[in-house]
Motif scaffolding. Structure first.
Motif, PDB file in Angstrom:
ATOM      1  N   ARG A 188      -2.181  -8.153   2.987  1.00 56.74           N
ATOM      2  CA  ARG A 188      -0.755  -8.051   2.665  1.00 56.74           C
ATOM      3  C   ARG A 188      -0.219  -9.309   1.991  1.00 56.74           C
ATOM      4  N   ALA A 237      -4.764  -5.924  -3.645  1.00 55.70           N
ATOM      5  CA  ALA A 237      -4.860  -4.596  -3.042  1.00 55.70           C
ATOM      6  C   ALA A 237      -5.149  -3.543  -4.103  1.00 55.70           C
ATOM      7  N   LEU A 238      -4.534  -3.693  -5.276  1.00 53.00           N
ATOM      8  CA  LEU A 238      -4.757  -2.721  -6.351  1.00 53.00           C
ATOM      9  C   LEU A 238      -6.148  -2.875  -6.958  1.00 53.00           C
ATOM     10  N   ALA A 296      -8.476  -1.402  -4.483  1.00 54.36           N
ATOM     11  CA  ALA A 296      -8.301   0.048  -4.432  1.00 54.36           C
ATOM     12  C   ALA A 296      -9.044   0.710  -5.597  1.00 54.36           C
ATOM     13  N   LEU A 317      -4.871   6.211  -9.703  1.00 49.51           N
ATOM     14  CA  LEU A 317      -3.669   6.171  -8.870  1.00 49.51           C
ATOM     15  C   LEU A 317      -2.436   6.170  -9.766  1.00 49.51           C
ATOM     16  N   ARG A 330       0.588   3.311  -6.647  1.00 53.86           N
ATOM     17  CA  ARG A 330       0.231   1.892  -6.675  1.00 53.86           C
ATOM     18  C   ARG A 330       1.344   1.046  -6.071  1.00 53.86           C
ATOM     19  N   ARG A 349       3.349   2.032  -3.721  1.00 53.92           N
ATOM     20  CA  ARG A 349       3.299   2.223  -2.270  1.00 53.92           C
ATOM     21  C   ARG A 349       2.193   1.375  -1.647  1.00 53.92           C
ATOM     22  N   LEU A 350       1.072   1.269  -2.333  1.00 55.42           N
ATOM     23  CA  LEU A 350      -0.010   0.421  -1.818  1.00 55.42           C
ATOM     24  C   LEU A 350       0.444  -1.022  -1.710  1.00 55.42           C
ATOM     25  N   HIS A 361       2.720  -1.537   1.382  1.00 59.91           N
ATOM     26  CA  HIS A 361       2.110  -1.324   2.702  1.00 59.91           C
ATOM     27  C   HIS A 361       1.695  -2.664   3.305  1.00 59.91           C
ATOM     28  N   TRP A 412      -0.759  -3.143   5.552  1.00 61.89           N
ATOM     29  CA  TRP A 412      -2.200  -3.172   5.801  1.00 61.89           C
ATOM     30  C   TRP A 412      -2.590  -3.799   7.145  1.00 61.89           C
ATOM     31  N   LEU A 466      -7.916  -0.199   3.739  1.00 66.81           N
ATOM     32  CA  LEU A 466      -7.828   0.190   2.332  1.00 66.81           C
ATOM     33  C   LEU A 466      -9.091   0.917   1.892  1.00 66.81           C
ATOM     34  N   LEU A 516      -0.984   9.697  -0.454  1.00 64.92           N
ATOM     35  CA  LEU A 516      -1.363   8.550   0.388  1.00 64.92           C
ATOM     36  C   LEU A 516      -0.893   8.782   1.807  1.00 64.92           C
TER      37      LEU A 516
END
Length: 220
Positions: free
Chosen positions: A79, A85-86, A89, A107, A112, A114-115, A118, A120, A127, A148
């Motif tokens: 986080r 994260a992207l 992912a 995605l 993206r 929303r990821l 998040h 995490w 993830l 998601l």
């Protein structure tokens, strides 16, 4: 070779003593055996706990801590790593799509976003598991944001642990504990041993607490 010890902070006091002896003497004895065996390995240890604080609290051996603490690498939680994260992912999703023998899935922009929002709690493992589920369960070529929540079971509006203000302290405490235990069970996908570990309880004590709170239990 290299020996990787994960979650070193969870090692028992007896285990810490044995590990320290192996690191210093470089000798092990197989379970059920009696013959000393010389070892020559590189040791990498990982933990998500503050070992220095555990040493101060007498929960981790100081001599073992200094024996392990030669080179330290600190990895921030997912986080706090921005667009990582992207990147992860995309990597995991591509990897699992190949394993599933399907065309690459992408995605959407909202997914993206929303990821990125998040928190995490399960870090990179969470993830990775989400991308694996998407690779095998999503149907289209583009994953939308609502998928998601559908697949991961974690949406932006995840239920809060807040309790009503017009309750007695005992009632509010019980309600909070019930909500918190249910949330941990959901995050661990029903792995009660993991739930007990995360809550700092023995599994039998966890079931006893759940019964006291009037929660349904399915003891194995």
């Amino acid at each position: 070779g290299t020996l990787f010890l994960d979650e070193i902070g969870d090692l028992s006091s007896a285990g810490q003593s044995k590990l320290l002896r192996v690191l210093e003497q470089k000798v092990v004895v197989r379970v059920g055996g009696s013959k000393p065996i010389h070892t020559d390995v590189r040791v990498i240890a990982a933990t998500n706990q503050d070992l220095a604080r555990m040493v101060r609290e007498k929960r981790f051996r100081q001599d073992l801590y200094f024996r392990l603490n030669v080179v330290t690498l600190e990895l921030p939680p997912l986080r706090e790593r921005g667009d990582d994260a992207l990147l992860l992912a995309d990597y995991f999703l591509g990897q699992f799509c190949r394993q599933a023998k399907r065309q690459p899935v992408s995605l959407s922009a909202k997914a993206r976003q929303r990821l990125l929002k998040h928190t995490w709690p399960g870090n990179v493992r969470e993830l990775r598991n989400l991308m694996e589920r998407l690779a095998y369960l999503s149907r289209g070529e583009v994953v939308e944001a609502d998928e998601l929540a559908l697949v991961a079971g974690v949406a932006e509006g995840e239920s809060s642990l807040a309790v009503s203000w017009n309750q007695s302290l005992a009632e509010a405490t019980d309600e909070f504990q019930i909500a918190y235990i249910k949330q941990v069970i959901a995050r661990t996908r029903g792995d009660m041993s993991d739930v007990a570990k995360r809550l700092g309880l023995h599994r039998s004590n966890l079931y006893r607490k759940m019964r006291q709170l009037g929660m349904e239990t399915r003891e194995a």
